[in-house]
Write a protein that holds these residues in place. Sequence first.
Motif, mmCIF file in Angstrom:
data_model
loop_
_atom_site.group_PDB
_atom_site.id
_atom_site.type_symbol
_atom_site.label_atom_id
_atom_site.label_comp_id
_atom_site.label_asym_id
_atom_site.label_seq_id
_atom_site.Cartn_x
_atom_site.Cartn_y
_atom_site.Cartn_z
ATOM 1 N N VAL A 61 2.403 -3.582 -2.136
ATOM 2 C CA VAL A 61 3.225 -3.953 -3.290
ATOM 3 C C VAL A 61 3.844 -2.708 -3.907
ATOM 4 O O VAL A 61 3.140 -1.765 -4.281
ATOM 5 N N VAL B 160 -1.585 -6.394 -1.616
ATOM 6 C CA VAL B 160 -0.828 -7.627 -1.452
ATOM 7 C C VAL B 160 -1.683 -8.813 -1.898
ATOM 8 O O VAL B 160 -2.861 -8.912 -1.542
ATOM 9 N N ALA C 186 -0.950 -2.912 -7.934
ATOM 10 C CA ALA C 186 0.088 -3.930 -7.787
ATOM 11 C C ALA C 186 0.749 -4.278 -9.119
ATOM 12 O O ALA C 186 1.981 -4.382 -9.215
ATOM 13 N N ARG D 164 4.748 -3.564 -10.081
ATOM 14 C CA ARG D 164 5.672 -4.610 -10.517
ATOM 15 C C ARG D 164 6.285 -4.282 -11.877
ATOM 16 O O ARG D 164 7.476 -4.513 -12.106
ATOM 17 N N ASP E 5 6.446 -9.163 -0.422
ATOM 18 C CA ASP E 5 5.742 -7.899 -0.191
ATOM 19 C C ASP E 5 4.876 -8.000 1.053
ATOM 20 O O ASP E 5 4.306 -9.067 1.320
ATOM 21 N N SER F 96 2.591 -11.751 -4.239
ATOM 22 C CA SER F 96 3.435 -11.060 -3.264
ATOM 23 C C SER F 96 4.249 -12.018 -2.410
ATOM 24 O O SER F 96 5.309 -11.645 -1.878
ATOM 25 N N LYS F 97 3.760 -13.214 -2.228
ATOM 26 C CA LYS F 97 4.385 -14.168 -1.310
ATOM 27 C C LYS F 97 5.262 -15.203 -2.005
ATOM 28 O O LYS F 97 5.815 -16.078 -1.339
#
Length: 266
Positions: free
Chosen positions: A82, A46, A240, A244, A71, A50-51
Motif C-alpha cells: 500500500v 495489503v 497502510a 493512504r 494495491d 486495498s481491493k
Amino acid sequence: MRLWTLLVCVQIVGCSFCAKTGEPDGGRYDLYLLIGQSNMAGRGKVDDESKKIHPRVFALNKDGQWVPAVDPLHFDKPGAGVGPGLAFGKAQAEVNPQAKIGLIPCAVGGSSISSWIPGALDAATKTHPYDDMLRRMKLAQKDGVLKGIIWHQGEADRGPGPSEKYAANLTELVARLRKDLDAPNVPFVAGELGQLNEKNKDATEHFNTILHGLTKEISNYGIAAASGLKDKGDNLHFDAASAREMGRRFAETMGELVTKNTKPKY
C-alpha cells in the motif's frame, strides 16, 4: 432487419467495453504520474481496503494495460504494498466527478534522485527508472492528458553530501519531465519525508526544508506534508493508513495548485 439490429448491438457492446479488462473505454483519462522511491511505491500491508475498486480509477499495469486500480499499484520489488497512489487517485476522482483517472506507477524502491536521469541504471533492481518511466508515459499519453505528477523520494538523499545538491537536482528533474512529457506547466507535488526514525530527525527536517525552499524556484510546485504519519514498524516506510493519508494530502495539494492556476487574475 433483425440481423442488422443484432450486428449493431454487437458493435455497440464491443465498443463500450475493453475486452481485456472489462472497463469502459469511452472518454480519455486524466493521467497522473507516480514517481520516487519506496514510500511512493508503497510498503504498507495489503488489506481489504486495498481491493476496493473505484469505478473511475484505473492504473497502467506492468504489461502496459489499463486495469481497475488496486494495491499494490507498483511492481518495483516483491515487497510492494500500500502506497499513496490509490488514495490519491480516488480523491482525484471524487473532486472531478466526470473524470476517468489513469494512474501511471513508476516508482523504484531505494532509488536516489541520481537514478532519475536518462540512461541511469538502478543497480538494485536492474532497471532504468527515468527511461522506463518515459516509455510508460508515452504509452499512457495515447489514452489521455497528463494532469499532474506526484513525487516522494529522498530517503536515499537526505545525507550531508547528496542533500547539498538536491535542490538543483530536483529543479532539473522537474524541468526535464515537463519538457520530455510535453507538459510545460504540469503541476508537480513533492512529498515531505516522514519523521519515522529519531536517528534521522535532523537530516529529515533539513531535507524537508530544502523541498519547501523550492516553492519560489519551481513554477506550479507544491508540498504534501508528512507530519503525524506513522511507520509500519521498520522506522522507514509508512504503514497502510499513513500511506493512504499521504495520498489524500497529495491530492489536496494538487487541488490547491489547480485552483491557483485557474483563479481569475484581477
